[in-house]
Scaffold this motif. Structure first.
Motif, PDB file in Angstrom:
ATOM      1  N   ASP A 124       0.906  -1.208  -0.023  1.00  0.00           N
ATOM      2  CA  ASP A 124       0.033   0.000   0.076  1.00  0.00           C
ATOM      3  C   ASP A 124       0.763   1.262   0.187  1.00  0.00           C
ATOM      4  N   GLY A 125       2.100   1.171  -0.401  1.00  0.00           N
ATOM      5  CA  GLY A 125       3.077   2.159  -0.347  1.00  0.00           C
ATOM      6  C   GLY A 125       2.688   3.259  -1.525  1.00  0.00           C
ATOM      7  N   GLY A 126       3.219   4.496  -1.400  1.00  0.00           N
ATOM      8  CA  GLY A 126       3.238   5.304  -2.274  1.00  0.00           C
ATOM      9  C   GLY A 126       4.471   6.253  -2.171  1.00  0.00           C
ATOM     10  N   THR A 127       4.419   7.427  -2.893  1.00  0.00           N
ATOM     11  CA  THR A 127       5.504   8.445  -3.176  1.00  0.00           C
ATOM     12  C   THR A 127       5.347   9.687  -2.038  1.00  0.00           C
ATOM     13  N   ASP A 128       4.192   9.597  -1.409  1.00  0.00           N
ATOM     14  CA  ASP A 128       3.928  10.783  -0.646  1.00  0.00           C
ATOM     15  C   ASP A 128       4.930  11.003   0.469  1.00  0.00           C
TER      16      ASP A 128
END
Ligand SMILES: Nc1ncnc2c1ncn2[C@@H]1O[C@H](COP(=O)(O)OP(=O)(O)O)[C@@H](O)[C@H]1O
Ligand SMILES: Nc1ncnc2c1ncn2[C@@H]1O[C@H](COP(=O)(O)OP(=O)(O)O)[C@@H](O)[C@H]1O
Ligand SMILES: Nc1ncnc2c1ncn2[C@@H]1O[C@H](COP(=O)(O)OP(=O)(O)O)[C@@H](O)[C@H]1O
Lengths: 414, 112, 414, 414, 112, 112
Positions: free
Chosen positions: C354-358
């Motif tokens: 569920d990771g992202g670049t935020d």
């Protein structure tokens, strides 16, 4: 055994015990760096040997002398705990109101008994026979340390009177400093002193020792709360701030008087600050440790002049740093002790709300008694040993260096 | 011009230096050395193993001096270094062909 | 006072404070071993002096600048806690949600403020005037450290934005590294650099310092949990694994590039790994510390080339180890931050479920802001001091050695 | 995650982990001071490198080999925890009955795995190739340490049989000592040994290492309680008393036999005492640690003669101190193990109320198995490495010194 | 065959070595020494006590050289070692009766 | 009276000392020095930076000897110090004008 120790408090006293144990090697390096290279092992050896001898004597008898019959408002304990009898995993006598195992309390206090005679070795550096030294500290810890610890920490008459000593300003520092003075009066000056220059052989070792001492002092002072609580926290804060301020105080006077701020000065000032905050650590708060430390830095620097004034050879300035530092701290506690920090402060210090001079008087009495008792017994002890088995190393031994002449070793090689 | 070299006991250095100054010596060069000789070495003990160390710490002095003052300097040095115990060391003199002060380029007697 | 601190958490933060305090002597030896013998005391002195000066300034004002008005999402705190007002045995402001005494929190954070400016001394080794240094770090800790600590640790805007920094990757390492770069631009190169060889005078001291640093870093990273809990445990595990992997990474590249695996390389790699894991310690788990560490070892080794490429004299490679190491760690956190390890991870890292670049973006912003702010202010500060009281030691002082010319001492004697 | 670790126990194991980690640098200095100056970095490097390599291997596989399938009464664990799978913030398998996070248990045990192969470096000092060493310890920790740790600590067959080992008398000391003996049989003597004198180059470093080891050993032994409780307290007490008594024992025999009490003797005796009390620390009480320590000091001193008697070159006496010390402690535990100290003592020791020889027999078996297994596998491993990539440094490398020839560094400069 | 001995300031060693190499010197032997001379010693301060240290760290060079090149070498050395500040040191030359290379047994000019 | 000076490899000191004792030498003075010569220096690596170190650790021996025994001593020394590898060092002899034992004042042959 139904007693369940508080795990947090126990954890803190466990590590504090290890920290104080680590101070003796730290002291060995603090001192060892300052002596000449031909005597460094003798110095290290004296300190490490204290760990060996005093630990065993502590188990055999000294713990019991100090903490037996606790709360008797007397002069010395008894032999109930000799050979660690009943020093078990329980809570120990009610007097101590321990939340940690009694055996841990005994181990923690042991580390104080180890470092106290070791402090003396700085004054007598470069000229003690090892055998005489061994006998001296063995008897000293029984005849001097045990009773003094009882009077102050073990519910003896000084504490009963109302004197405060959080972590050993009197028991450790005044006590060792007075003994140091006595012993150097007996053994005399180092061969060659003062005309021959005797610069420190390895100042980085002295700085290392300072770092180890400061680190260990966290356990020495904050551990003396015997719990991981607010008092311990305040004691730790004070144990950083006071040495810091003492370092600044020392360096400022040094710069003004000799033109340079030295690394040895920084180290010495910091250690003086650690000494002075020892009796106060869990009793004062706010900016008080900074005031106490700063004053100590200045006073201890000036106290260096005592040895010239009185003509004794205190090799590594144990008098100026430990005796004077201990006195400064014990007496300034009479000004800054604060019941909002620690409810054990029955009589607030002079400068504190509702304060008076009661505590100050008690502090002066306790300091004087410790100083006098330690000095007199140590003087007798040292004199007897010097007359019998010998305490002062011969001129030839000093010329060759104690490492080789006493221990058949050399510190450095290729 | 001569070079006086002496090997002495380390703890005598200060006294010797003072004696040499008193004898008019204005410069010298000092080296830490190890001596081997009649002075018996000492025993060192490491974990029960005993080593005989035949080398003893000594200090070597080198003094450039005009021919005329060599004897006076030697005498002063010997007088101060002597303890009458074995291992006091040696003093010897060698001929110097030429000497110069680096800073000024002065030569001979001027240079020392 | 009704607040009863958790004794286990308090025990852990007490010892962690002592551990971080011990890191500054460790750093002194890490650096001190690498300089030439004629400058070792000057190096030790700069580090120990930081303990004296910064501790006092912390109590006076910097703690308040950093942690006053906590959670204001702003740039700097206020003066509410100046001179330790209200820094007591209670729980402190709700913002911190402490289970330990507030005074302990203040002491713990103090040790970070001490070591941060001390880190700079590695870059400027062998050529700083002591007086100029003292003024520099005093002002720096007020003007740079206080605000940066507030922005990240004190609920200032960077943390409010979402950037994470577990134990000071930005606040300590990027911050000190950027300042180091600024100062060496002002003071220039060491006399004789680069043609004169300047080998380390005592590499065992450097290894000793490494050991002390690693030991202390347990308190630095795992202590930053402010509790003895699972996060602290994971942080400690990571603080062993990352330096270990970084050591291997460094040694492998070193062996490939120069043909030898060196002990200084092992030490340097390990320290680089400690630096890089600092921001990540309580936020990542599993094998992530090994990946982070291994990458750091390689990248920091390669970053050694920067000083040749750009022609600056970073004596002991503070840029390559602390600035680059801090950046690597802060940015890799954007890849590995894991909410199953720590619920404070709101935005999982790029490589995590569920990771992202935020988070990665936030990390980049926070790193850049810290770097830029510290660099600019430090540059101005150093330039002013150099112009006024002087910051660079004279050529003669450098030739004679700083120990003798500035402090009238020599480190080693017989 | 519902598991809430006990904060006090967690605090204690956190710091204990750091303490044991700090022992490896301590060991590096203990050994490093004893070698010649041209080999000191090689020695330090071997020890620090163990921290790098073993930590990574531990995470990858060795932890799982040691503690996977715990309680299987078998010879080795499994691969369930390989790459730290499931090594999380929870309580771990029921077998361990942990009150601390499982990841902390893994970190704590890792520090034991690091120091064990490092102990070997004392025996092989001054003559190992670095590459061969690296391969050796990497394989050794997998093939020897993992299984032995499982058999004793991981619920394998030796512990199932009833053998006790509180903190690693067998797992660490007998194990490393037996391996040391095997390796020196393969690599042979140092060039020049025994006719060329090889005095220690820096005994203060050895003393420093001793201090660091003793300090760290508090975490090694008392930490092995995995809780801050009475057993930990007793273990700490014993970890001070036994080395103290061992120091006295060693010094007395030394004085009688060679005429001098040396500082290296004090250090060696203390370390021997730490070794011997390791298996006993949380199982014995009262004066037992003093008896055990004193006997160990004497026996280990006498064991120095083994290397002359059998003609092997155990450079820094790993056999006499660690193998013999470990055996003495493991076997004396069969005499002093006391169920009133620790309820895990099912069969009291011979000298204890209701005692018998059951435990003693188990101790002998466990010691013999550990010794034999470690010796045989180590011998094979060392021989294969010597034959392939080479384990013994060439004569030229030894003449030049390992620091320069293997690592392209020199320890000391100006 | 001559032996050229020089005492110089430590931080000059590198420059001097380069100058000597340029002058054709292929070997030399270097010793750390303490010099006493006109260059005033420094003051060291330990806990408020001031010591005057009259000995200053110096480097001693020894160079065996054929008679013909002694002057050139001396000049090169003096040129490189000179700072024009007090304490630059001395250079002196002594006669060598015989010299041999240990490795080969070569003697005289061949040996250096 | 002559002064024999030799520069040798450090690890040869013990063997050389024994050979000299066997040759009747009763005293000598030993100094740690750094040699520069044909023996190529080594490379040291610090954080990726490679230094070439041209100075190699050596041991210098000084032996005062009567003229008659100089050759025997030199031979013994060379024999023991030789490894046939580059860097074995030099041995040279200089004339000594005068020598004295500090302890007794004896001079000349008596003094050594
Ligand atoms: N033949 C020699 N050549 C050079 N140095 C010598 C010689 N003999 C003695 N020395 C030096 O003089 C020192 C003292 O010599 P030693 O024989 O021990 O005592 P003494 O000079 O009292 O006879 C030795 O340690 C050594 O440094
Ligand atoms: N008479 C001398 N004999 C041997 N060495 C000397 C003598 N005088 C000076 N030196 C050496 O030369 C060094 C520099 O000498 P000094 O008098 O200080 O300055 P300068 O050479 O510039 O006159 C001294 O430190 C010492 O090592
Ligand atoms: N011209 C010289 N003057 C003084 N010492 C020298 C000279 N040449 C060589 N040496 C010394 O001898 C040592 C060995 O010399 P080197 O040229 O390396 O090998 P070799 O002696 O085998 O030819 C050098 O390290 C140096 O100490």
């Amino acid at each position: 055994m139904e007693f369940v120790p508080d795990s947090g408090n126990t954890a803190w006293v466990l590590i504090s015990t290890a920290l104080v144990l680590f101070m003796t090697p730290g002291l060995a390096f603090f001192y060892g760096g300052m002596v000449r290279g031909k005597n460094v092992l003798a110095m290290l050896m004296q300190n490490f040997f204290a760990m060996g001898l005093i630990a065993v004597l502590w188990a055999a008898i000294v713990f019991s002398l100090a903490f037996g019959d606790a709360g008797n408002a007397g002069f010395v304990g008894n032999l109930d705990f000799a050979f660690l009898k009943d020093v078990d995993l329980g809570a120990g006598p009610d007097f101590f109101a321990l939340s940690i195992p009694f055996v841990l309390f005994a181990a923690y206090q042991m580390t104080f008994a180890i470092i106290t005679p070791a402090l003396i070795t700085g004054a007598t550096a470069d000229r003690l026979k090892f055998a005489g030294y061994a006998v001296f500290i063995g008897l000293w810890v029984i005849l001097v340390y045990g009773p003094v610890a009882h009077m102050v920490f073990g519910g003896g008459w000084l504490s009963d009177m109302g004197a405060l000593d959080f972590a050993g300003g009197a028991v450790v520092h005044i006590n060792a400093g007075a003994a140091a003075l006595a012993v150097i009066l007996v053994v005399g000056k180092r061969r060659g002193y003062p005309h021959e220059p005797m610069p420190p052989h390895n100042l980085p070792f002295t700085m290392l020792g300072t770092g180890m001492l400061w680190f260990g002092w966290a356990g020495f002072n904050a551990g003396s709360a015997l719990a991981a609580n607010g008092v311990a926290a305040q004691a730790l804060m004070n144990t950083i701030l006071a040495p810091a301020a003492a370092m600044l105080g020392w360096l400022i006077v040094e710069k003004l008087r000799s033109g340079h701020a030295t690394s040895l000065g920084a180290a010495s000032g910091a250690v003086a600050g650690m000494v002075a905050i020892t009796p106060c650590a869990g009793f004062v708060g706010g900016m008080a440790p900074i005031y106490i430390g700063f004053a100590t830095g200045i006073i201890c620097y000036l106290a260096l002049g005592l040895k010239k004034a009185f003509g004794f050879d205190d090799s590594l300035d144990v008098i100026a740093v430990h005796l004077v530092g201990g006195l400064v701290g014990s007496i300034l506690l009479g000004f800054f002790a604060d019941p909002t920090i620690n409810s054990l402060v029955a009589n607030p210090g002079v400068l504190i709300t509702d304060g008076g001079t009661d505590l100050l008087m008690d502090q002066i009495v306790a300091s004087a008694v410790t100083l006098g008792y330690s000095f007199v017994v140590s003087l007798g002890l040292a004199a007897i040993i010097e007359k019998t088995i010998g305490l002062r190393a011969s001129d030839d031994q000093q010329d060759q260096g104690l490492d080789l002449s006493l221990h058949a070793e050399t510190a450095y090689s290729n | 011009m001569k070079l006086i070299t002496a090997v002495i006991k380390p703890f005598k250095l200060d006294q010797v230096k003072e004696a040499l100054k008193a004898a008019g010596v204005q410069g010298m060069t000092v080296t830490e050395v190890q001596g081997f000789g009649r002075q018996s070495g000492h025993t060192e003990v490491y974990r029960g193993a005993e080593y005989t160390v035949e080398f003893v710490p000594k200090i070597k002095l080198e003094i450039l001096a005009d021919d005329g003052v060599v004897d006076a300097i030697s005498e002063a040095l010997v007088g101060a270094a002597r303890t009458d115990k074995i291992g006091d060391g040696k003093i010897w003199v060698t001929e110097v062909a030429q000497v110069q002060r680096i800073r000024t380029g002065e030569r001979g007697g001027e240079a020392v």
